[in-house]
Design an enzyme around this catalytic site. Structure first.
Site, mmCIF file in Angstrom:
data_model
loop_
_atom_site.group_PDB
_atom_site.id
_atom_site.type_symbol
_atom_site.label_atom_id
_atom_site.label_comp_id
_atom_site.label_asym_id
_atom_site.label_seq_id
_atom_site.Cartn_x
_atom_site.Cartn_y
_atom_site.Cartn_z
ATOM 1 N N VAL A 194 48.785 39.299 -3.450
ATOM 2 C CA VAL A 194 48.232 40.131 -2.345
ATOM 3 C C VAL A 194 47.244 39.475 -1.607
ATOM 4 O O VAL A 194 47.095 39.630 -0.456
ATOM 5 C CB VAL A 194 47.875 41.513 -2.881
ATOM 6 C CG1 VAL A 194 48.678 42.488 -3.267
ATOM 7 C CG2 VAL A 194 46.569 41.328 -3.902
ATOM 8 N N LYS A 195 46.744 38.288 -1.892
ATOM 9 C CA LYS A 195 45.562 37.611 -1.357
ATOM 10 C C LYS A 195 44.588 38.623 -0.732
ATOM 11 O O LYS A 195 44.478 38.121 0.424
ATOM 12 C CB LYS A 195 46.356 36.699 -0.410
ATOM 13 C CG LYS A 195 47.141 35.673 -1.098
ATOM 14 C CD LYS A 195 47.807 34.504 -0.299
ATOM 15 C CE LYS A 195 48.776 33.704 -1.033
ATOM 16 N NZ LYS A 195 49.894 34.240 -1.515
ATOM 17 N N ARG A 196 44.086 39.462 -1.312
ATOM 18 C CA ARG A 196 43.084 40.373 -0.683
ATOM 19 C C ARG A 196 41.714 39.714 -0.671
ATOM 20 O O ARG A 196 41.360 39.143 -1.374
ATOM 21 C CB ARG A 196 43.183 41.765 -1.066
ATOM 22 C CG ARG A 196 44.257 42.660 -1.298
ATOM 23 C CD ARG A 196 44.710 42.671 0.402
ATOM 24 N NE ARG A 196 45.814 43.705 0.478
ATOM 25 C CZ ARG A 196 47.091 43.487 0.802
ATOM 26 N NH1 ARG A 196 47.429 42.076 1.200
ATOM 27 N NH2 ARG A 196 48.069 44.659 0.746
#
Length: 275
Positions: A94-96
């Site tokens: 998700v690379k949040r």
């Protein structure tokens, strides 16, 4: 058990592979499926059934599910549950990365076991400052989950930021890797905070042994090989979790062909040594 311990055991027992599930529109088309929530579910669940019972980890790319709205997110929830039922760890890509209450909300969504989207680990971006990830990392550790922090990515735009030097002369990537190592201090087997380091970055002088897992994309279709991993990571290769998506998924839609592609990919990394 901590995420690091579970991942260690999974790689020892199932081999060293994180199989990606990236329902890209072109792959849906190649499989003869419509670019819709119906096609998405058929694609994703076929992949789950083909290899989630045999690989160490599965990495769904959240964006390709989110693009189908609430119906796509519902499919993602189903994928996470089905992977776990088959014994695979779920690394949700998700690379949040955010600050304060927003970072905590992301942590609650993806790492709190009461959430239907809860995964074993997620990917996260440190580029609002490594400290901005504290809510995500703290929540992960509180629930025996993990976080893979972007450090040296293989996209061509990455070096603009990752190779830049800070006031103390270290690169930004080096600072991230040092922070990751610090979070893993004292871990008995393998820490639960990992780093994302691409298999196609070329040579690096950064210290990659962070006493945690190293998620390594770029394997297979993007050109990364076992030889690249051995050359780039040296002794840290024992902690590498190679990730392959397109090369494996390109073998579909036949389930047996998908399973065999994942098995071959895992077998090719068996020589990297014990975890």
């Amino acid at each position: 058990m901590t995420f690091g311990s579970r991942l260690h055991d999974a790689m020892e027992g199932r081999g060293r592979l994180c199989a990606g599930i990236d329902p890209h529109p072109a792959l849906l088309d190649a499989w003869g499926l419509t670019d819709s929530a119906v096609g998405l579910e058929r694609f994703a669940m076929t992949a789950v059934e083909a290899f989630a019972g045999s690989v160490a980890a599965v990495k769904p790319q959240s964006a390709f599910f989110e693009r189908h709205g609430s119906a796509g997110v519902a499919v993602l929830e189903k994928v996470i549950e089905a992977c776990r039922e088959r014994g695979a760890l779920v690394v949700l890509d998700v690379k949040r990365g955010d600050i304060g209450s927003t970072a905590q909300a992301y942590a609650d969504a993806y790492l709190d076991p009461t959430s239907p989207l809860a995964a074993d680990a997620i990917t996260a971006s440190p580029y609002l400052g490594f400290g901005s990830l504290d809510p995500i990392i703290d929540t992960a550790l509180a629930h025996d989950a993990g976080v893979f922090v972007l450090a040296l990515t293989s996209n061509p735009e990455g070096p603009q930021f990752q190779h830049a030097t800070t006031a103390d002369g270290r690169t930004v990537a080096g600072t991230v890797l040092d922070e990751v190592a610090g979070r893993n201090a004292g871990a008995e087997v393998l820490g639960s905070v990992g780093a994302v380091v691409g298999a196609t970055i070329g040579a690096t002088t950064e210290r990659l042994d962070v006493h945690g897992p190293l998620l390594v994309p770029g394997i297979g279709a993007q050109g990364g090989t076992v030889a690249d991993v051995r050359r780039i990571f040296g002794t840290a290769a024992r902690n590498v979790l190679p990730s392959s998506s397109r090369e494996i998924l390109g073998a579909g839609p036949d389930k047996q062909a998908l399973h065999e592609a994942a098995t071959r990919a895992a077998a090719s990394f068996a020589e990297l040594g014990t975890v």
